[in-house]
Design an enzyme around this catalytic site. Structure first.
Site, short mmCIF file in Angstrom:
data_model
loop_
_atom_site.label_atom_id
_atom_site.label_comp_id
_atom_site.label_asym_id
_atom_site.label_seq_id
_atom_site.Cartn_x
_atom_site.Cartn_y
_atom_site.Cartn_z
N CYS A 22 9.78 91.03 114.69
CA CYS A 22 11.22 90.37 113.98
C CYS A 22 12.31 91.55 113.93
CB CYS A 22 10.85 90.42 112.38
SG CYS A 22 10.08 91.71 111.50
N GLU A 49 10.88 87.16 104.36
CA GLU A 49 11.16 87.99 105.58
C GLU A 49 11.48 87.06 106.71
OE1 GLU A 49 12.26 91.04 105.43
OE2 GLU A 49 11.53 91.80 103.34
P1 NAD Z 1 6.86 80.29 111.50
O1 NAD Z 1 7.81 80.06 110.52
O2 NAD Z 1 6.42 79.08 112.43
O3 NAD Z 1 5.34 80.40 110.58
C1 NAD Z 1 5.10 81.58 109.55
C2 NAD Z 1 4.23 81.00 108.71
O4 NAD Z 1 4.77 79.77 108.15
C3 NAD Z 1 2.78 80.39 109.47
O5 NAD Z 1 1.76 80.95 108.42
C4 NAD Z 1 2.90 78.82 109.01
O6 NAD Z 1 1.60 78.13 109.20
C5 NAD Z 1 3.74 78.73 107.82
N1 NAD Z 1 4.21 77.42 107.73
C6 NAD Z 1 4.56 76.55 108.48
N2 NAD Z 1 5.28 75.27 108.02
C7 NAD Z 1 5.31 75.78 106.43
C8 NAD Z 1 6.15 75.11 105.65
N3 NAD Z 1 6.40 73.84 105.50
N4 NAD Z 1 5.80 75.60 104.23
C9 NAD Z 1 5.31 76.81 104.22
N5 NAD Z 1 4.66 77.58 105.28
C10 NAD Z 1 4.86 76.95 106.63
O7 NAD Z 1 6.94 81.54 112.16
P2 NAD Z 1 6.05 82.20 113.53
O8 NAD Z 1 6.42 81.37 114.51
O9 NAD Z 1 4.64 82.34 112.98
O10 NAD Z 1 6.45 83.86 113.40
C11 NAD Z 1 7.71 84.14 114.25
C12 NAD Z 1 8.95 84.47 113.34
O11 NAD Z 1 8.74 85.27 112.19
C13 NAD Z 1 10.09 85.06 113.99
O12 NAD Z 1 11.36 84.17 113.80
C14 NAD Z 1 10.04 86.51 113.37
O13 NAD Z 1 11.43 86.89 113.68
C15 NAD Z 1 9.68 86.07 112.20
N6 NAD Z 1 9.16 87.48 111.29
C16 NAD Z 1 9.74 87.96 110.73
C17 NAD Z 1 9.23 89.13 110.41
C18 NAD Z 1 9.98 89.95 109.11
O14 NAD Z 1 9.58 90.82 108.35
N7 NAD Z 1 11.63 89.56 108.77
C19 NAD Z 1 8.20 89.67 110.51
C20 NAD Z 1 7.51 89.22 111.44
C21 NAD Z 1 8.09 87.87 111.99
#
Ligand code: NAD
Length: 469
Positions: A274, A240
């Site tokens: 999101c 997501e």
């Molecule tokens: P992010 O992608 O920076 O981080 C998300 C998670 O991924 C964190 O737990 C982070 O530690 C982890 N992560 C970082 N590097 C990784 C790797 N190499 N492998 C696996 N995991 C890793 O996102 P964010 O900045 O925390 O959140 C904001 C984003 O999330 C926005 O783009 C938003 O639109 C999206 N979002 C989407 C939804 C949805 O349901 N579509 C819901 C909430 C947020």
């Protein structure tokens, strides 16, 4: 309060620590243990050992665990909500609502079932389709809804007999560790593990050969990394990801009625959702009136520390996101006209005034990119076809909304949207029984509903030939 990791049934410490910053002050608020790669391996090994026995238990026992966890979250709701305000920044009322949703999703999943289905039963064959547990599911969550997203990944994973490893975002680990404490004695050791990292364990978890599925919510950029890491072992994935939802306001919409809905859809959680409204296209005949109403609502908003009474908009969650917001304010000044907000209240926190931007170029980055901040571009349109093209352009396709006094007209237009969800005369609504998919690069797979539940299982066919042997 001493927050602990949950590994193999033990609430445990670590030699490594992580500071948690309160975004309302920009200063450290507390610190939590951070898991080493070795501790992650211990958690995976424990989950692998424990999962078969968990899967063998009657599903009713697993339903009871979800209900008991929901009870505990509700009982400690005030503590969860206050912690969330301090680690995430949202106003207390929004944090309390998140607690309600988290327990609500747990309860809703506790009532769901994936029954075996007979697809053929005749003189030749008996063929059944079953749904079996996958094994270990890893949930990787972002910082915008730290308790809710963790809860709605944990619930379907456990219900269907999987073990679950939660890895929250490094800037919001506290509610995840409170969830760890709440669940620790409800499940056998190893069935739920909670690992805090500093952005260094995601790759290990999503590439690990003993993990069968990753349910990831976060940015599209990180989602691609998860997909690449999972490719080695062809893990099941639910992604997501980001979105750039548009609200299209037709000429027959009642501006006074739609403005509060659009405003709420754009500025809830300071725009860090999101599925937030991230751009508005309004028919030219109502454009000025809508801009004025949105600007009035922005001026009424009370920006401040989410624990203070009356605050309706908290700070952005972290320094990186705040820097991004400052950049988009510069973009707004360059490419459009700011009619409300645009400032950064003092106080050391990551505060941004809710900002309405009009007359902005359609190809401005504030329109074409995901700002994830309380800065809303509002564009006029004359020709609906060209708006549909603009809305459907770009890499995202998460959600979008249509606002109109003519429901049949809005329904017809919804059929032209390339989006996982199109709302009509509302935005942001989601629920455990409603599938939540992302189109294009907004995601892969589905959360919620029967389809979403099925993604936490392995479909297995049993096909028997009759009368052959
Ligand atoms: P992010 O992608 O920076 O981080 C998300 C998670 O991924 C964190 O737990 C982070 O530690 C982890 N992560 C970082 N590097 C990784 C790797 N190499 N492998 C696996 N995991 C890793 O996102 P964010 O900045 O925390 O959140 C904001 C984003 O999330 C926005 O783009 C938003 O639109 C999206 N979002 C989407 C939804 C949805 O349901 N579509 C819901 C909430 C947020």
């Amino acid at each position: 309060m001493a927050y602990k990791l949950l590994i193999d049934g033990e609430l445990t410490d670590s030699d490594l620590r992580l500071e948690v910053v309160n975004p309302a002050t920009g200063k450290p608020w507390t610190s939590v243990p951070r898991a080493s790669a070795m501790q992650a391996e211990v958690a995976i090994a424990a989950a692998k050992r424990a999962q078969p026995l968990w899967a063998a238990r009657p599903i009713d026992e697993r339903r009871k665990v979800l209900r008991a966890l929901a009870d505990r979250i509700e009982t400690n709701g005030e503590a969860f909500a206050r912690a969330m305000v301090q680690e995430q920044g949202k106003p207390l009322a929004e944090a309390s609502l998140e607690v309600v949703h988290a327990s609500g999703f747990l309860r809703a999943f506790a009532e769901m079932s994936l029954e075996a289905e007979v697809v053929q039963d005749d003189a030749d064959y008996l063929i059944e389709v079953h749904h079996r547990p996958l094994g270990i599911v890893v949930g990787i969550t972002p910082w915008n809804f730290p308790l809710l997203i963790a809860s709605y990944k944990l619930a379907p994973a456990l219900l269907l007999g999987n073990a679950f490893i939660l890895k929250p975002a490094p800037t919001t680990p506290v509610s995840a560790l409170m969830l760890a404490e709440a669940v620790a004695d409800l499940v056998p050791p190893g069935i739920v593990n909670v690992l805090v990292d500093d952005n260094d364990l995601g790759a290990l978890l999503s590439g690990h050969p003993d993990v069968q599925k990753v349910s990831f919510t976060g940015s599209t950029v990180t989602g691609r990394k998860v997909m690449a890491a999972a490719a080695n072992t062809l893990k099941r994935l639910t992604l997501e990801l980001g979105g750039n939802d548009a609200a299209i306001v037709l000429d027959d919409a009642d501006v006074a009625k739609v403005a509060p809905g659009i405003f709420g859809g754009a500025f809830f959680n300071a725009g860090q959702v999101c599925i937030a409204v991230k751009r508005v296209y309004a028919h030219r005949s109502i454009y000025d009136a809508l801009v004025e109403q949105l600007a009035a609502l922005a001026r009424e908003a009370v920006v401040g520390d989410g624990l203070e009474q009356g605050v309706t908009l908290g700070p952005l969650q972290n320094a990186q996101q705040y820097a991004k917001a400052r950049h988009y304010i510069d973009v707004a000044q360059r490419d459009g006209a700011i009619v409300a907000g645009g400032g950064f209240p003092d106080g050391g926190g990551y505060f941004v005034e809710p900002t309405i931007v009009r007359d902005i170029a359609p190809d401005s980055p504030l329109v074409t990119e995901e700002q994830f901040a309380p800065i809303l571009p509002v564009l006029p349109f004359d020709d609906l076809d060209s708006v549909v093209d603009q809305v459907n352009a770009g890499e995202y396709g998460l959600g979008g909304s249509i606002w109109s006094g003519d429901e049949a007209r809005a329904f017809a237009l919804a059929g032209r949207m390339t989006a996982g969800t199109t709302w009509i005369n509302h935005h942001l609504h989601f629920a455990p029984h409603v599938p939540f998919p992302g189109a294009k690069q907004s995601g892969l797979g589905v959360e919620f509903g029967q389809e979403g539940l099925a993604e936490f299982s392995q479909t297995a066919v049993v096909s028997m030939a009759r009368g052959k042997v």
